[in-house]
Design a protein around this motif. Sequence first.
Motif, PDB file in Angstrom:
ATOM      1  N   LEU A  14     -14.038  20.991  20.072  1.00 24.17           N
ATOM      2  CA  LEU A  14     -14.308  20.060  18.977  1.00 24.17           C
ATOM      3  C   LEU A  14     -13.276  18.935  18.956  1.00 24.17           C
ATOM      4  CD1 LEU A  14     -15.282  22.488  16.090  1.00 24.17           C
ATOM      5  CD2 LEU A  14     -16.774  21.190  17.625  1.00 24.17           C
ATOM      6  N   PRO A  15     -13.721  17.715  18.647  1.00 29.47           N
ATOM      7  CA  PRO A  15     -12.764  16.605  18.532  1.00 29.47           C
ATOM      8  C   PRO A  15     -11.864  16.819  17.321  1.00 29.47           C
ATOM      9  CG  PRO A  15     -14.924  15.930  17.749  1.00 29.47           C
ATOM     10  CD  PRO A  15     -15.087  17.311  18.311  1.00 29.47           C
ATOM     11  N   SER A  16     -10.711  16.158  17.322  1.00 27.97           N
ATOM     12  CA  SER A  16      -9.799  16.305  16.188  1.00 27.97           C
ATOM     13  C   SER A  16     -10.399  15.693  14.924  1.00 27.97           C
ATOM     14  CB  SER A  16      -8.432  15.695  16.502  1.00 27.97           C
ATOM     15  OG  SER A  16      -8.560  14.357  16.911  1.00 27.97           O
ATOM     16  N   GLU A  17     -11.230  14.674  15.077  1.00 28.96           N
ATOM     17  CA  GLU A  17     -11.955  14.088  13.946  1.00 28.96           C
ATOM     18  C   GLU A  17     -13.103  13.243  14.465  1.00 28.96           C
ATOM     19  OE1 GLU A  17     -10.355  10.415  11.844  1.00 28.96           O
ATOM     20  OE2 GLU A  17      -8.510  11.128  12.810  1.00 28.96           O
ATOM     21  N   HIS A  18     -14.016  12.901  13.567  1.00 32.58           N
ATOM     22  CA  HIS A  18     -15.070  11.951  13.912  1.00 32.58           C
ATOM     23  C   HIS A  18     -15.246  10.976  12.750  1.00 32.58           C
ATOM     24  CE1 HIS A  18     -17.378  15.199  11.885  1.00 32.58           C
ATOM     25  NE2 HIS A  18     -18.097  14.204  11.408  1.00 32.58           N
ATOM     26  N   ARG A  19     -15.601   9.763  13.111  1.00 34.65           N
ATOM     27  CA  ARG A  19     -15.800   8.695  12.125  1.00 34.65           C
ATOM     28  C   ARG A  19     -17.210   8.144  12.289  1.00 34.65           C
ATOM     29  NH1 ARG A  19     -10.158   5.855  13.756  1.00 34.65           N
ATOM     30  NH2 ARG A  19      -8.822   7.519  12.993  1.00 34.65           N
ATOM     31  N   VAL A  20     -17.829   7.805  11.175  1.00 31.18           N
ATOM     32  CA  VAL A  20     -19.212   7.348  11.188  1.00 31.18           C
ATOM     33  C   VAL A  20     -19.308   6.053  10.391  1.00 31.18           C
ATOM     34  CG1 VAL A  20     -21.572   7.955  10.572  1.00 31.18           C
ATOM     35  CG2 VAL A  20     -19.970   9.757  11.225  1.00 31.18           C
ATOM     36  N   SER A  21     -20.034   5.080  10.935  1.00 32.23           N
ATOM     37  CA  SER A  21     -20.278   3.848  10.186  1.00 32.23           C
ATOM     38  C   SER A  21     -21.656   3.302  10.522  1.00 32.23           C
ATOM     39  CB  SER A  21     -19.194   2.807  10.469  1.00 32.23           C
ATOM     40  OG  SER A  21     -19.133   2.512  11.840  1.00 32.23           O
ATOM     41  N   GLU A  22     -22.272   2.664   9.534  1.00 31.41           N
ATOM     42  CA  GLU A  22     -23.544   1.980   9.742  1.00 31.41           C
ATOM     43  C   GLU A  22     -23.233   0.544  10.121  1.00 31.41           C
ATOM     44  OE1 GLU A  22     -25.303   2.593   5.899  1.00 31.41           O
ATOM     45  OE2 GLU A  22     -26.359   4.375   6.578  1.00 31.41           O
ATOM     46  N   VAL A  23     -23.778   0.107  11.247  1.00 33.88           N
ATOM     47  CA  VAL A  23     -23.501  -1.237  11.751  1.00 33.88           C
ATOM     48  C   VAL A  23     -24.801  -1.884  12.214  1.00 33.88           C
ATOM     49  CG1 VAL A  23     -21.131  -0.641  12.434  1.00 33.88           C
ATOM     50  CG2 VAL A  23     -22.999  -0.360  14.068  1.00 33.88           C
ATOM     51  N   THR A  24     -24.746  -3.166  12.500  1.00 37.13           N
ATOM     52  CA  THR A  24     -25.930  -3.860  13.007  1.00 37.13           C
ATOM     53  C   THR A  24     -25.816  -4.180  14.494  1.00 37.13           C
ATOM     54  OG1 THR A  24     -24.995  -5.960  12.263  1.00 37.13           O
ATOM     55  CG2 THR A  24     -26.525  -4.850  10.767  1.00 37.13           C
ATOM     56  N   SER A  25     -24.614  -3.971  15.078  1.00 37.96           N
ATOM     57  CA  SER A  25     -24.442  -4.182  16.513  1.00 37.96           C
ATOM     58  C   SER A  25     -23.251  -3.364  16.994  1.00 37.96           C
ATOM     59  CB  SER A  25     -24.222  -5.664  16.838  1.00 37.96           C
ATOM     60  OG  SER A  25     -23.011  -6.113  16.260  1.00 37.96           O
ATOM     61  N   VAL A  26     -23.239  -3.086  18.301  1.00 34.23           N
ATOM     62  CA  VAL A  26     -22.129  -2.347  18.910  1.00 34.23           C
ATOM     63  C   VAL A  26     -21.756  -3.017  20.220  1.00 34.23           C
ATOM     64  CG1 VAL A  26     -22.544  -0.096  17.855  1.00 34.23           C
ATOM     65  CG2 VAL A  26     -23.758  -0.712  19.943  1.00 34.23           C
ATOM     66  N   SER A  27     -20.527  -2.720  20.669  1.00 28.31           N
ATOM     67  CA  SER A  27     -20.068  -3.251  21.947  1.00 28.31           C
ATOM     68  C   SER A  27     -19.304  -2.166  22.693  1.00 28.31           C
ATOM     69  CB  SER A  27     -19.188  -4.482  21.737  1.00 28.31           C
ATOM     70  OG  SER A  27     -18.075  -4.153  20.934  1.00 28.31           O
TER      71      SER A  27
END
Length: 158
Positions: free
Chosen positions: A51-64
């Motif tokens: 398992l990762p030490s943590e995870h972060r989640v966000s709603e976005v309209t684009s990614v790179s």
Amino acid sequence: MHRRLAAVLVVVLSVFTFVSTASAQSTPTLSGIRTGQHAGFSRVVLDLSGLPSEHRVSEVTSVSQCGSGEPVTIAGGGVQEILSVTLIGAAAHDDNGNPTYTGSRNFATPGLSNVRGVALTCDFEATLGVAVGYANPASWHRVFTLTSPNRLVIDVGL
């Protein structure tokens, strides 16, 4: 005296030999990505060695891409929103740089009612990024980890 010194050297050398060959993968790694449709939501599962030490989640309209900054167009078309999930302390390669995930890094999900595609956006310095593109901007989502086996689960409602 010489015998005692030789015995000490043998013990010390055997400890150093043991330590160098006993090292294990230090960062949990991605081995697979699975998708499935359930009543009321679409699911994306990341299979991990730990398992990762943590995870972060966000709603976005684009990614790179994290390294290059190049924009990523998520496969599948019809993407209105993107759920960007960052796993801190995870990778898609082992300590020697060999890939542990050999599947597609950007693929459509035609069997799902809301999720349109999944793309890996980062695999750098123990940070793994995954983008999940979906069609309905009013959708809910949840992201959580499970064990036995280790996995990160991404659910996106209809």
